[in-house]
Enzyme design. Sequence first.
Site, PDB file in Angstrom:
ATOM      1  N   ARG A  67       0.822  -1.214   0.000  1.00  0.00           N
ATOM      2  CA  ARG A  67       0.000   0.000   0.000  1.00  0.00           C
ATOM      3  C   ARG A  67       0.852   1.259   0.000  1.00  0.00           C
ATOM      4  O   ARG A  67       1.817   1.360   0.741  1.00  0.00           O
ATOM      5  CB  ARG A  67      -0.915   0.024   1.222  1.00  0.00           C
ATOM      6  CG  ARG A  67      -1.949  -1.077   1.193  1.00  0.00           C
ATOM      7  CD  ARG A  67      -2.697  -1.154   2.509  1.00  0.00           C
ATOM      8  NE  ARG A  67      -3.444  -2.419   2.570  1.00  0.00           N
ATOM      9  CZ  ARG A  67      -4.753  -2.498   2.812  1.00  0.00           C
ATOM     10  NH1 ARG A  67      -5.454  -1.418   3.042  1.00  0.00           N
ATOM     11  NH2 ARG A  67      -5.353  -3.674   2.847  1.00  0.00           N
ATOM     12  N   THR A 109      -6.247   4.600  28.251  1.00  0.00           N
ATOM     13  CA  THR A 109      -5.819   5.458  27.150  1.00  0.00           C
ATOM     14  C   THR A 109      -6.415   6.845  27.344  1.00  0.00           C
ATOM     15  O   THR A 109      -7.493   6.992  27.916  1.00  0.00           O
ATOM     16  CB  THR A 109      -6.209   4.822  25.793  1.00  0.00           C
ATOM     17  OG1 THR A 109      -5.580   5.560  24.746  1.00  0.00           O
ATOM     18  CG2 THR A 109      -7.703   4.826  25.555  1.00  0.00           C
ATOM     19  N   THR A 110      -5.703   7.844  26.870  1.00  0.00           N
ATOM     20  CA  THR A 110      -6.127   9.235  27.053  1.00  0.00           C
ATOM     21  C   THR A 110      -7.442   9.517  26.333  1.00  0.00           C
ATOM     22  O   THR A 110      -7.676   9.015  25.236  1.00  0.00           O
ATOM     23  CB  THR A 110      -5.009  10.167  26.541  1.00  0.00           C
ATOM     24  OG1 THR A 110      -3.842   9.905  27.318  1.00  0.00           O
ATOM     25  CG2 THR A 110      -5.390  11.628  26.654  1.00  0.00           C
ATOM     26  N   LYS A 162     -16.550   9.308  10.312  1.00  0.00           N
ATOM     27  CA  LYS A 162     -16.956   9.211   8.912  1.00  0.00           C
ATOM     28  C   LYS A 162     -17.998  10.304   8.638  1.00  0.00           C
ATOM     29  O   LYS A 162     -17.619  11.454   8.503  1.00  0.00           O
ATOM     30  CB  LYS A 162     -17.359   7.769   8.591  1.00  0.00           C
ATOM     31  CG  LYS A 162     -16.082   6.899   8.607  1.00  0.00           C
ATOM     32  CD  LYS A 162     -16.246   5.419   8.504  1.00  0.00           C
ATOM     33  CE  LYS A 162     -14.867   4.740   8.623  1.00  0.00           C
ATOM     34  NZ  LYS A 162     -14.916   3.303   8.797  1.00  0.00           N
TER      35      LYS A 162
HETATM   36  C1  PLP Z   1     -13.990   2.426   9.667  1.00  0.00           C
HETATM   37  C2  PLP Z   1     -14.711   1.321  10.372  1.00  0.00           C
HETATM   38  C3  PLP Z   1     -14.596   1.155  11.752  1.00  0.00           C
HETATM   39  C4  PLP Z   1     -13.585   1.915  12.556  1.00  0.00           C
HETATM   40  O1  PLP Z   1     -13.978   3.209  12.763  1.00  0.00           O
HETATM   41  P1  PLP Z   1     -12.856   4.337  13.003  1.00  0.00           P
HETATM   42  O2  PLP Z   1     -13.564   5.382  13.753  1.00  0.00           O
HETATM   43  O3  PLP Z   1     -12.361   4.735  11.662  1.00  0.00           O
HETATM   44  O4  PLP Z   1     -11.774   3.678  13.820  1.00  0.00           O
HETATM   45  C5  PLP Z   1     -15.419   0.245  12.383  1.00  0.00           C
HETATM   46  N1  PLP Z   1     -16.298  -0.508  11.690  1.00  0.00           N
HETATM   47  C6  PLP Z   1     -16.402  -0.412  10.357  1.00  0.00           C
HETATM   48  C7  PLP Z   1     -17.390  -1.267   9.644  1.00  0.00           C
HETATM   49  C8  PLP Z   1     -15.600   0.493   9.655  1.00  0.00           C
HETATM   50  O5  PLP Z   1     -15.670   0.561   8.333  1.00  0.00           O
END
Ligand code: PLP
Length: 425
Positions: A21, A276-277, A247
Amino acid sequence: MNYQRFFEEAIDQLHAEKRYRVFANLERIVGRFPRAIWRDGGDQREITVWCSNDYLGMGQHPDVIAAMQQAAGNMGSGAGGTRNISGNNHPLVELEAELADLHGKETALVFTSGFISNEAAISTIARLLPNCLILSDELNHASMIEGVRRSGAEKKIFRHNDLAHLESLLAAVAPERAKLIVFESVYSMDGDVSPIAAIADLAEKYNAMTYIDEVHAVGMYGPRGGGITDREGQAHRMDVVEGTLAKAFGTLGGYIAGTRAVIDAVRSYAPGFIFTTALPPAIAAAATASIRHLKNSQMERDAQQRQARRAKEVLSAAGLPVMPSETHIVPVLVGDPELCKKASDRLLDRHGIYIQPINYPTVPRGTERLRVTPTPFHTDELIDGLKDALLETWEALGIPFAQKTREERASSERIVPLVVSKSGG
Ligand SMILES: *Cc1c(COP(=O)(O)O)cnc(C)c1O
């Protein structure tokens, strides 16, 4: 042992399989979503991003940026420690209340990422339950698989979205045994949706707990952006709803929502939460602003659906192998890891279009693809430009087009152009 050699060979292995990658050096530009600056060696160019998981462009929404700046100005940059040491920063308390309300749950708990929320919550719940059996969809995300593994519990994998298979596995277990069904609502590589109500029916019938990952649905589905469970009125039937703030909400962090007892147990027992913080106050405040906005605004959701539908129509009509998808995710099949990488490189080099290649192990071998995620800011003109760029790339590299009869192609070309208002940007 030659340690350096060992790691070099591990990397060589990835090169040999054509799945090493490389990450593009990108700088997104506020106010001009989905445009970004791409730096390649000494050069820099403006390009269009077509694969962002900032699905609604909320990462640059003025309310979200303002909330982040204000909280950072007032409270500083970091959280100052774990929640055990530094307490709960106030924006985090507000964020958790907002999330509990979003899903109609008693309470919610925020983690530093969606990955950690799955890993910590699934492993802790299944470890606490005596002799728990986990039933896990075969296409679950790596973070859920990690949670299942860490729990040490016995697991059975059910075929993707296969209710009969799930039921046969449930029926084979002693009724009194603890069972946890873990699955997603929107599967992010194919864009299909799980049968949530039917899974909830099975969970009731066999007295199993349910854990749903709504990462690719929160903010985007349901009248308030509570995900597919919100759209289908099923959230109250899920024991745990998990989501991300990274997202559609455009910030960072993950969470679970559920009953006080379950969430408090995870808070109290999960190392991935305790040691964890905490999320910085500025990020928590920005996430809250984003969730609040999307609870009250349908415009982004409508525009995203419209543009995704249009992209599917335009690309399919051009003969490109768009894979079937019920959601905002538009996968285009390449079917070969090397061609997939080459297509991605060519799109960026020649067309200023960034779509990262999706190869094994993210998807099964032979189903390598480009995963397109139209947002409210991908206008009709951008969709047409994408189609032309993909056609040029498919022809130049000899990637197979869709297997369609001439009649089908002719009829699908007679699509009625959608009237799309420009969503700003
Ligand atoms: C991206 C993703 C996660 C992790 O979420 P992040 O906040 O990016 O760590 C969990 N489950 C699925 C299905 C995802 O695609």
